[in-house]
Write a protein that holds these residues in place. Structure first.
Motif, mmCIF file in Angstrom:
data_model
loop_
_atom_site.group_PDB
_atom_site.id
_atom_site.type_symbol
_atom_site.label_atom_id
_atom_site.label_comp_id
_atom_site.label_asym_id
_atom_site.label_seq_id
_atom_site.Cartn_x
_atom_site.Cartn_y
_atom_site.Cartn_z
ATOM 1 N N MET A 1 40.380 -15.259 -15.772
ATOM 2 C CA MET A 1 40.078 -14.949 -14.193
ATOM 3 C C MET A 1 38.700 -14.375 -14.148
ATOM 4 O O MET A 1 37.952 -14.621 -12.990
ATOM 5 C CB MET A 1 41.219 -13.899 -13.621
ATOM 6 N N ALA A 2 38.405 -13.519 -14.988
ATOM 7 C CA ALA A 2 36.848 -12.868 -15.040
ATOM 8 C C ALA A 2 35.861 -13.824 -15.020
ATOM 9 O O ALA A 2 34.857 -13.854 -14.608
ATOM 10 C CB ALA A 2 36.837 -11.931 -15.866
ATOM 11 N N GLN A 3 36.070 -14.505 -16.105
ATOM 12 C CA GLN A 3 34.911 -16.029 -16.556
ATOM 13 C C GLN A 3 34.832 -16.561 -15.177
ATOM 14 O O GLN A 3 33.739 -17.294 -14.635
ATOM 15 C CB GLN A 3 35.478 -16.590 -17.583
ATOM 16 N N ASP A 4 36.150 -16.909 -14.337
ATOM 17 C CA ASP A 4 36.070 -18.126 -13.299
ATOM 18 C C ASP A 4 35.285 -17.364 -11.999
ATOM 19 O O ASP A 4 34.464 -18.028 -11.510
ATOM 20 C CB ASP A 4 37.501 -18.152 -12.833
ATOM 21 N N GLN B 1 30.607 0.008 -11.026
ATOM 22 C CA GLN B 1 32.182 -0.216 -10.703
ATOM 23 C C GLN B 1 32.572 -1.771 -10.818
ATOM 24 O O GLN B 1 33.657 -2.167 -11.360
ATOM 25 C CB GLN B 1 32.759 0.446 -9.466
ATOM 26 N N GLY B 2 31.658 -2.666 -10.387
ATOM 27 C CA GLY B 2 31.887 -3.997 -10.562
ATOM 28 C C GLY B 2 31.990 -4.482 -12.061
ATOM 29 O O GLY B 2 32.975 -5.215 -12.734
ATOM 30 N N PHE B 3 30.986 -4.021 -12.670
ATOM 31 C CA PHE B 3 31.038 -4.274 -14.125
ATOM 32 C C PHE B 3 32.067 -3.710 -14.976
ATOM 33 O O PHE B 3 32.675 -4.501 -15.870
ATOM 34 C CB PHE B 3 29.673 -3.670 -14.860
ATOM 35 N N GLU B 4 32.658 -2.676 -14.650
ATOM 36 C CA GLU B 4 33.752 -2.010 -15.239
ATOM 37 C C GLU B 4 35.219 -2.812 -15.052
ATOM 38 O O GLU B 4 35.947 -3.220 -15.690
ATOM 39 C CB GLU B 4 34.083 -0.560 -14.632
ATOM 40 N N ILE B 5 35.095 -3.438 -13.809
ATOM 41 C CA ILE B 5 36.268 -4.209 -13.172
ATOM 42 C C ILE B 5 36.389 -5.459 -14.249
ATOM 43 O O ILE B 5 37.359 -6.019 -14.896
ATOM 44 C CB ILE B 5 36.258 -4.849 -12.024
ATOM 45 N N LEU B 6 35.212 -5.987 -14.308
ATOM 46 C CA LEU B 6 34.973 -7.327 -15.216
ATOM 47 C C LEU B 6 35.389 -7.208 -16.610
ATOM 48 O O LEU B 6 36.094 -7.875 -17.532
ATOM 49 C CB LEU B 6 33.651 -7.926 -15.108
ATOM 50 N N LEU B 7 34.889 -6.013 -17.244
ATOM 51 C CA LEU B 7 34.884 -5.513 -18.467
ATOM 52 C C LEU B 7 36.483 -5.217 -18.933
ATOM 53 O O LEU B 7 36.933 -5.679 -19.912
ATOM 54 C CB LEU B 7 34.300 -4.228 -18.931
ATOM 55 N N GLU B 8 37.026 -4.657 -17.989
ATOM 56 C CA GLU B 8 38.788 -4.367 -18.230
ATOM 57 C C GLU B 8 39.469 -5.575 -18.275
ATOM 58 O O GLU B 8 40.215 -5.908 -19.123
ATOM 59 C CB GLU B 8 39.166 -3.486 -17.061
ATOM 60 N N LEU B 9 38.784 -6.691 -17.324
ATOM 61 C CA LEU B 9 39.593 -7.860 -17.111
ATOM 62 C C LEU B 9 39.344 -8.684 -18.589
ATOM 63 O O LEU B 9 40.282 -9.562 -19.135
ATOM 64 C CB LEU B 9 39.443 -8.859 -15.935
ATOM 65 N N ALA B 10 38.048 -8.739 -18.966
ATOM 66 C CA ALA B 10 37.582 -9.540 -20.253
ATOM 67 C C ALA B 10 38.328 -8.764 -21.465
ATOM 68 O O ALA B 10 38.592 -9.767 -22.255
ATOM 69 C CB ALA B 10 35.948 -9.294 -20.452
ATOM 70 N N ASN B 11 38.871 -7.773 -21.373
ATOM 71 C CA ASN B 11 39.368 -7.054 -22.541
ATOM 72 C C ASN B 11 40.980 -7.096 -22.290
ATOM 73 O O ASN B 11 41.703 -6.501 -23.053
ATOM 74 C CB ASN B 11 38.953 -5.671 -22.806
ATOM 75 N N GLY B 12 41.462 -7.858 -21.101
ATOM 76 C CA GLY B 12 42.828 -7.719 -21.105
ATOM 77 C C GLY B 12 43.569 -9.150 -21.552
ATOM 78 O O GLY B 12 43.210 -9.511 -22.721
ATOM 79 N N THR B 13 44.471 -9.557 -20.920
ATOM 80 C CA THR B 13 45.172 -10.954 -21.202
ATOM 81 C C THR B 13 44.373 -11.909 -21.324
ATOM 82 O O THR B 13 43.421 -11.925 -20.618
ATOM 83 C CB THR B 13 46.441 -11.055 -20.717
#
Lengths: 110, 332
Positions: free
Chosen positions: B198-201, B180-192
């Protein structure tokens, strides 16, 4: 929470470090047709709370269709050091296994 | 079931003979890589070492609820709220499995809880870092739970039966946490672009602390050697850390993010993953109670324990009342 109120109630304040609630051993039946299997233990004031807590703790993902809780004090256990004396030696008693009987080999449905 | 080997009414001489026989049996069980169970004879140092490790592990799960519980009310959707609640509930469950395992060694739960709220017990340094953004929920799941899984999978084979069995249960549940953590980051990384930033930070901030979760380097890890001789630990801290880096370096590519470490490479000579040196001074400071959130975490645990006192009292009072009623019925 008022400490004075607590002390004046009918139940004595628990000693620090003492178990406040008894320990219960939890057994879960994962499916119909299977035995209850020991899952772990928990503390609870009575059997009905022990059952509710066991449900929340050990069956969050449909792991069970039935739960037993048993006061840990009520379990009698064999002494682990008395292995040799308590558990009879199976040596020389091969005849208790089907593989001991070889003459019937080749006979169908036996 | 917490039972020590009974020694009441036994002379010193008889006791030392019992100990010698017990030690021989213990060594034989360890040598054939079998399991020690609660009522078996065990060296005092083995018992102490396990109580320390298992209770610290339990405390980590309980304190570990806080950085994520912090985001439940602000999770971006109902789905994410439900997932986060399930995860935090799992952490509570993991803490309880582990306290149960530790109790079989003869230390009561109240003693362990008291040590935690009194600030006398240690827990994983990682939970003393703050979670300022939603992306931290992703980084914790992917990196912190990922590191925990690397650590915990070999513990399923720990020589102490109740610990190993608790870890099997924990590991089954952890894999949902990491995904679930990976999915949160993946969605953010493919967002704005802001979301990706924010994901990279978050990845940048959690990278070094999660590598430090494996504990100090092998040449500075006082308990490791004995723990491995007893088959509690199966791999050294550096070995597990290197494996973890190897997994992260591949997975981060899928996320389209980077790890804040330019020195990661596979070392052909050692067949291990190298990484940049870690700041072990920071690690020691955080462990010693001087991390960014230590005081806040302990205070929260203490107040939760105190504020929950009335619930425990009410349950006890109800149980007593019911027992008295039943006793009357039986008498009548």
């Amino acid at each position: 929470m008022n400490e004075q109120d607590k002390a004046s109630s009918t139940t004595p304040a628990p000693e620090p470090g003492a178990h406040r609630w008894p320990l219960w051993e939890v057994f879960v039946r994962s499916n119909r047709g299977l035995s209850h299997v020991h899952a772990g233990s928990l503390h609870a004031p009575d059997a009905s709370m022990a059952l509710r807590n066991a449900r929340d703790l050990y069956t969050r993902r449909n792991e069970g269709v039935s739960i037993w809780v048993v006061p840990a004090d009520a379990i009698a256990a064999s002494d682990p050091d008395a292995k040799g004396a308590f558990f009879e030696s199976p040596q020389g008693k091969d005849y208790r296994h089907a593989t001991y009987y070889t003459k019937s080999e080749g006979v169908k449905h036996l | 079931m917490a039972q020590n080997v009974q020694s009441g009414g036994v002379s010193t001489h008889e006791q030392s003979e019992l100990d010698a026989a017990g030690a021989e049996n213990f060594d034989a069980i360890i040598a054939r890589d079998s399991r020690i169970e609660p009522r078996d004879w065990m060296p005092e140092a083995y018992r102490r070492s396990l109580v320390r490790q298992i209770s610290q592990h339990a405390h980590s799960e309980i304190i570990g609820m806080q950085p994520e519980a912090n985001w439940i009310t602000r999770a971006p959707s109902l789905k994410r709220k439900s997932i986060l609640m399930a995860k935090v509930q799992d952490e509570a469950g993991h803490g309880l499995y582990l306290y149960s395992a530790a109790e079989t060694l003869g230390t009561s739960r109240d003693e362990m809880m008291d040590a935690l709220v009194a600030g006398k017990a240690r827990y994983s340094s990682i939970f003393n870092y703050p979670t300022p953004t939603w992306a931290d929920m992703g980084a914790i799941g992917w990196m912190v739970d990922g590191a925990a899984i690397c650590n915990q999978v070999p513990l399923c084979r720990a020589s102490y039966g109740p610990y190993g069995r608790a870890m099997v249960r924990v590991c089954k549940e952890e894999s949902f946490h990491q995904r679930q953590g990976f999915e949160i980051l993946l969605e953010l990384a493919n967002g704005t672009p802001e979301q990706k930033e924010m994901a990279q930070d978050a990845v940048n901030r959690w990278y070094a602390p999660s590598l430090m979760m494996f504990g100090p380097p092998d040449d500075d890890s006082p308990n490791s050697k004995q723990s491995m001789a007893w088959n509690i630990k199966r791999f050294s801290n550096d070995e597990l850390r290197s494996r973890f880096v190897g997994m992260m370096v591949e997975q981060v590519k899928v996320l389209g993010l980077t790890l804040p470490d330019t020195q990661i490479r596979f070392n052909e000579a050692t067949k291990k993953w190298d990484h940049a040196p870690l700041d072990w001074e920071e690690f020691k400071e955080v462990l010693a109670g001087r991390g960014p959130c230590n005081a806040q975490r302990l205070e929260r645990r203490r107040s939760a324990h105190e504020e929950g006192a009335w619930v425990r009292e009410a349950a006890t009072a109800y149980a007593e009342k019911q027992a008295a009623k039943n006793a009357q019925k039986v008498a009548a």
